[in-house]
Design a protein around this motif. Sequence first.
Motif, PDB file in Angstrom:
ATOM      1  N   LYS A   6       0.814  -1.217   0.000  1.00  0.00           N
ATOM      2  CA  LYS A   6       0.000   0.000   0.000  1.00  0.00           C
ATOM      3  C   LYS A   6       0.846   1.266   0.000  1.00  0.00           C
ATOM      4  CE  LYS A   6      -4.076  -1.700   2.413  1.00  0.00           C
ATOM      5  NZ  LYS A   6      -4.844  -1.602   3.661  1.00  0.00           N
ATOM      6  N   LYS A   7       2.074   1.172   0.508  1.00  0.00           N
ATOM      7  CA  LYS A   7       2.931   2.357   0.589  1.00  0.00           C
ATOM      8  C   LYS A   7       3.290   2.864  -0.805  1.00  0.00           C
ATOM      9  CE  LYS A   7       5.293   1.407   4.925  1.00  0.00           C
ATOM     10  NZ  LYS A   7       6.618   1.185   5.514  1.00  0.00           N
ATOM     11  N   GLU A   8       3.379   4.177  -0.920  1.00  0.00           N
ATOM     12  CA  GLU A   8       3.778   4.775  -2.196  1.00  0.00           C
ATOM     13  C   GLU A   8       5.293   4.764  -2.305  1.00  0.00           C
ATOM     14  OE1 GLU A   8       2.077   8.640  -1.678  1.00  0.00           O
ATOM     15  OE2 GLU A   8       0.161   8.026  -2.532  1.00  0.00           O
ATOM     16  N   ILE A   9       5.788   4.721  -3.536  1.00  0.00           N
ATOM     17  CA  ILE A   9       7.226   4.783  -3.784  1.00  0.00           C
ATOM     18  C   ILE A   9       7.540   6.177  -4.297  1.00  0.00           C
ATOM     19  CG2 ILE A   9       9.149   3.790  -5.064  1.00  0.00           C
ATOM     20  CD1 ILE A   9       7.402   1.255  -5.408  1.00  0.00           C
ATOM     21  N   LYS A  10       8.394   6.891  -3.571  1.00  0.00           N
ATOM     22  CA  LYS A  10       8.755   8.249  -3.960  1.00  0.00           C
ATOM     23  C   LYS A  10       9.987   8.212  -4.847  1.00  0.00           C
ATOM     24  CE  LYS A  10       6.588  10.316  -0.038  1.00  0.00           C
ATOM     25  NZ  LYS A  10       6.683  10.346   1.394  1.00  0.00           N
ATOM     26  N   ILE A  11       9.955   9.021  -5.892  1.00  0.00           N
ATOM     27  CA  ILE A  11      11.040   9.059  -6.871  1.00  0.00           C
ATOM     28  C   ILE A  11      11.734  10.410  -6.766  1.00  0.00           C
ATOM     29  CG2 ILE A  11      11.622   8.813  -9.301  1.00  0.00           C
ATOM     30  CD1 ILE A  11       8.767   7.589  -9.604  1.00  0.00           C
ATOM     31  N   THR A  12      13.060  10.393  -6.715  1.00  0.00           N
ATOM     32  CA  THR A  12      13.818  11.646  -6.711  1.00  0.00           C
ATOM     33  C   THR A  12      14.031  12.117  -8.145  1.00  0.00           C
ATOM     34  OG1 THR A  12      15.880  10.404  -6.645  1.00  0.00           O
ATOM     35  CG2 THR A  12      14.982  11.126  -4.532  1.00  0.00           C
ATOM     36  N   ASN A  13      14.500  13.337  -8.293  1.00  0.00           N
ATOM     37  CA  ASN A  13      14.649  13.942  -9.627  1.00  0.00           C
ATOM     38  C   ASN A  13      15.756  13.315 -10.467  1.00  0.00           C
ATOM     39  OD1 ASN A  13      12.559  15.692  -9.075  1.00  0.00           O
ATOM     40  ND2 ASN A  13      13.928  17.264  -8.248  1.00  0.00           N
ATOM     41  N   THR A  46       2.385   8.899 -11.072  1.00  0.00           N
ATOM     42  CA  THR A  46       2.138  10.329 -11.188  1.00  0.00           C
ATOM     43  C   THR A  46       3.505  10.982 -11.267  1.00  0.00           C
ATOM     44  OG1 THR A  46       2.005  10.514  -8.785  1.00  0.00           O
ATOM     45  CG2 THR A  46      -0.070  10.233  -9.965  1.00  0.00           C
ATOM     46  N   GLU A  47       3.588  12.256 -11.023  1.00  0.00           N
ATOM     47  CA  GLU A  47       4.859  12.976 -11.193  1.00  0.00           C
ATOM     48  C   GLU A  47       6.032  12.304 -10.474  1.00  0.00           C
ATOM     49  OE1 GLU A  47       4.593  17.121 -10.341  1.00  0.00           O
ATOM     50  OE2 GLU A  47       2.690  17.287 -11.374  1.00  0.00           O
ATOM     51  N   ASN A  48       6.009  12.264  -9.162  1.00  0.00           N
ATOM     52  CA  ASN A  48       7.130  11.704  -8.402  1.00  0.00           C
ATOM     53  C   ASN A  48       6.712  10.538  -7.517  1.00  0.00           C
ATOM     54  OD1 ASN A  48       8.925  13.507  -9.492  1.00  0.00           O
ATOM     55  ND2 ASN A  48       8.721  14.968  -7.834  1.00  0.00           N
ATOM     56  N   ILE A  49       5.604   9.884  -7.834  1.00  0.00           N
ATOM     57  CA  ILE A  49       5.096   8.804  -6.996  1.00  0.00           C
ATOM     58  C   ILE A  49       4.652   7.627  -7.867  1.00  0.00           C
ATOM     59  CG2 ILE A  49       3.226   8.147  -5.425  1.00  0.00           C
ATOM     60  CD1 ILE A  49       3.337  10.983  -4.324  1.00  0.00           C
ATOM     61  N   ILE A  50       4.994   6.418  -7.411  1.00  0.00           N
ATOM     62  CA  ILE A  50       4.531   5.189  -8.060  1.00  0.00           C
ATOM     63  C   ILE A  50       3.656   4.454  -7.054  1.00  0.00           C
ATOM     64  CG2 ILE A  50       5.213   2.921  -8.904  1.00  0.00           C
ATOM     65  CD1 ILE A  50       7.666   4.132 -10.063  1.00  0.00           C
ATOM     66  N   LYS A  51       2.538   3.954  -7.520  1.00  0.00           N
ATOM     67  CA  LYS A  51       1.614   3.207  -6.663  1.00  0.00           C
ATOM     68  C   LYS A  51       1.279   1.884  -7.339  1.00  0.00           C
ATOM     69  CE  LYS A  51      -2.082   3.970  -3.511  1.00  0.00           C
ATOM     70  NZ  LYS A  51      -1.527   3.696  -2.233  1.00  0.00           N
ATOM     71  N   LEU A  52       1.328   0.798  -6.577  1.00  0.00           N
ATOM     72  CA  LEU A  52       0.989  -0.529  -7.087  1.00  0.00           C
ATOM     73  C   LEU A  52      -0.394  -0.927  -6.566  1.00  0.00           C
ATOM     74  CD1 LEU A  52       4.366  -2.343  -6.525  1.00  0.00           C
ATOM     75  CD2 LEU A  52       3.497  -1.434  -8.637  1.00  0.00           C
ATOM     76  N   ILE A  53      -1.222  -1.467  -7.457  1.00  0.00           N
ATOM     77  CA  ILE A  53      -2.580  -1.850  -7.106  1.00  0.00           C
ATOM     78  C   ILE A  53      -2.817  -3.277  -7.599  1.00  0.00           C
ATOM     79  CG2 ILE A  53      -5.023  -1.284  -7.391  1.00  0.00           C
ATOM     80  CD1 ILE A  53      -3.776   1.584  -8.252  1.00  0.00           C
ATOM     81  N   ARG A  69       6.391  -4.236  -4.698  1.00  0.00           N
ATOM     82  CA  ARG A  69       6.677  -2.898  -4.182  1.00  0.00           C
ATOM     83  C   ARG A  69       8.079  -2.836  -3.580  1.00  0.00           C
ATOM     84  NH1 ARG A  69       8.444   0.197   0.042  1.00  0.00           N
ATOM     85  NH2 ARG A  69       7.480   2.240   0.015  1.00  0.00           N
ATOM     86  N   SER A  70       8.460  -3.860  -2.817  1.00  0.00           N
ATOM     87  CA  SER A  70       9.786  -3.894  -2.206  1.00  0.00           C
ATOM     88  C   SER A  70      10.888  -3.967  -3.258  1.00  0.00           C
ATOM     89  CB  SER A  70       9.917  -5.087  -1.265  1.00  0.00           C
ATOM     90  OG  SER A  70       9.058  -4.938  -0.177  1.00  0.00           O
ATOM     91  N   ILE A  71      10.683  -4.770  -4.285  1.00  0.00           N
ATOM     92  CA  ILE A  71      11.695  -4.915  -5.336  1.00  0.00           C
ATOM     93  C   ILE A  71      11.879  -3.604  -6.085  1.00  0.00           C
ATOM     94  CG2 ILE A  71      12.178  -6.031  -7.556  1.00  0.00           C
ATOM     95  CD1 ILE A  71      10.990  -8.600  -6.354  1.00  0.00           C
ATOM     96  N   ILE A  72      10.775  -2.945  -6.441  1.00  0.00           N
ATOM     97  CA  ILE A  72      10.872  -1.672  -7.169  1.00  0.00           C
ATOM     98  C   ILE A  72      11.531  -0.605  -6.296  1.00  0.00           C
ATOM     99  CG2 ILE A  72       9.547   0.186  -8.252  1.00  0.00           C
ATOM    100  CD1 ILE A  72       7.530  -2.028  -9.091  1.00  0.00           C
ATOM    101  N   ASN A  73      11.176  -0.564  -5.016  1.00  0.00           N
ATOM    102  CA  ASN A  73      11.788   0.395  -4.097  1.00  0.00           C
ATOM    103  C   ASN A  73      13.290   0.141  -3.961  1.00  0.00           C
ATOM    104  OD1 ASN A  73      11.538   2.618  -2.251  1.00  0.00           O
ATOM    105  ND2 ASN A  73      11.799   1.136  -0.592  1.00  0.00           N
ATOM    106  N   ASN A  74      13.681  -1.130  -3.857  1.00  0.00           N
ATOM    107  CA  ASN A  74      15.104  -1.468  -3.759  1.00  0.00           C
ATOM    108  C   ASN A  74      15.851  -1.132  -5.045  1.00  0.00           C
ATOM    109  OD1 ASN A  74      14.967  -2.360  -1.129  1.00  0.00           O
ATOM    110  ND2 ASN A  74      14.636  -4.486  -1.700  1.00  0.00           N
TER     111      ASN A  74
END
Length: 178
Positions: A6-13, A46-53, A69-74
């Motif tokens: 459920k947690k969102e993944i934040k992306i840096t620039n 979205t702009e700087n956020i990825i959400k998995l559903i 979600r964990s793999i993409i975040n890592n």
Amino acid sequence: MSRIGKKEIKITNDIEIKINKHNISVKGNKGNLSYNLSELINIKQTENIIKLIPKNSSQKAREIHGLSRSIINNMIIGVSKGFEKKLVIQGIGYRSQVEKKTLILNVGYSHSVQIEPPENIKIEVKNNTNILISGINKEIVGQVAAKIRSIRPPEPYKGKGIRYEKEKIKRKVGKAGK
């Protein structure tokens, strides 16, 4: 529902992400990684956020939701900062060295043990007893560290062997002499 998923993944620039149906590729200053997402998971960016559903609430979809979600975040952390594991060799006469890219271990066997690291994995040796394994893929870094540790795991009586840097070895009492 997975709490981690459920947690969102934040992306840096400084990170570039491309999503092609179920293939995600992440590019950063340390390198690039890709991952094939399961058909049971939808991804929204979205702009700087990825959400998995998850597409449905089946057991398999719930299992894969948090894992993906964990793999993409890592992957995002790996291409921006990288991962590293530290190993310590303990024992009289035990030492290690790196020649070219090969790690050579002398840990009490009649022969020296040689380990070829996979590509994108860097092995450094400091003071002949400290080994640093670094790379952008968390899974492979951990696998290489576990492989090196398995050559001579720490024994419980004297603590000799190869251990992780902050690993505590449960010591046993030896035989009582008469």
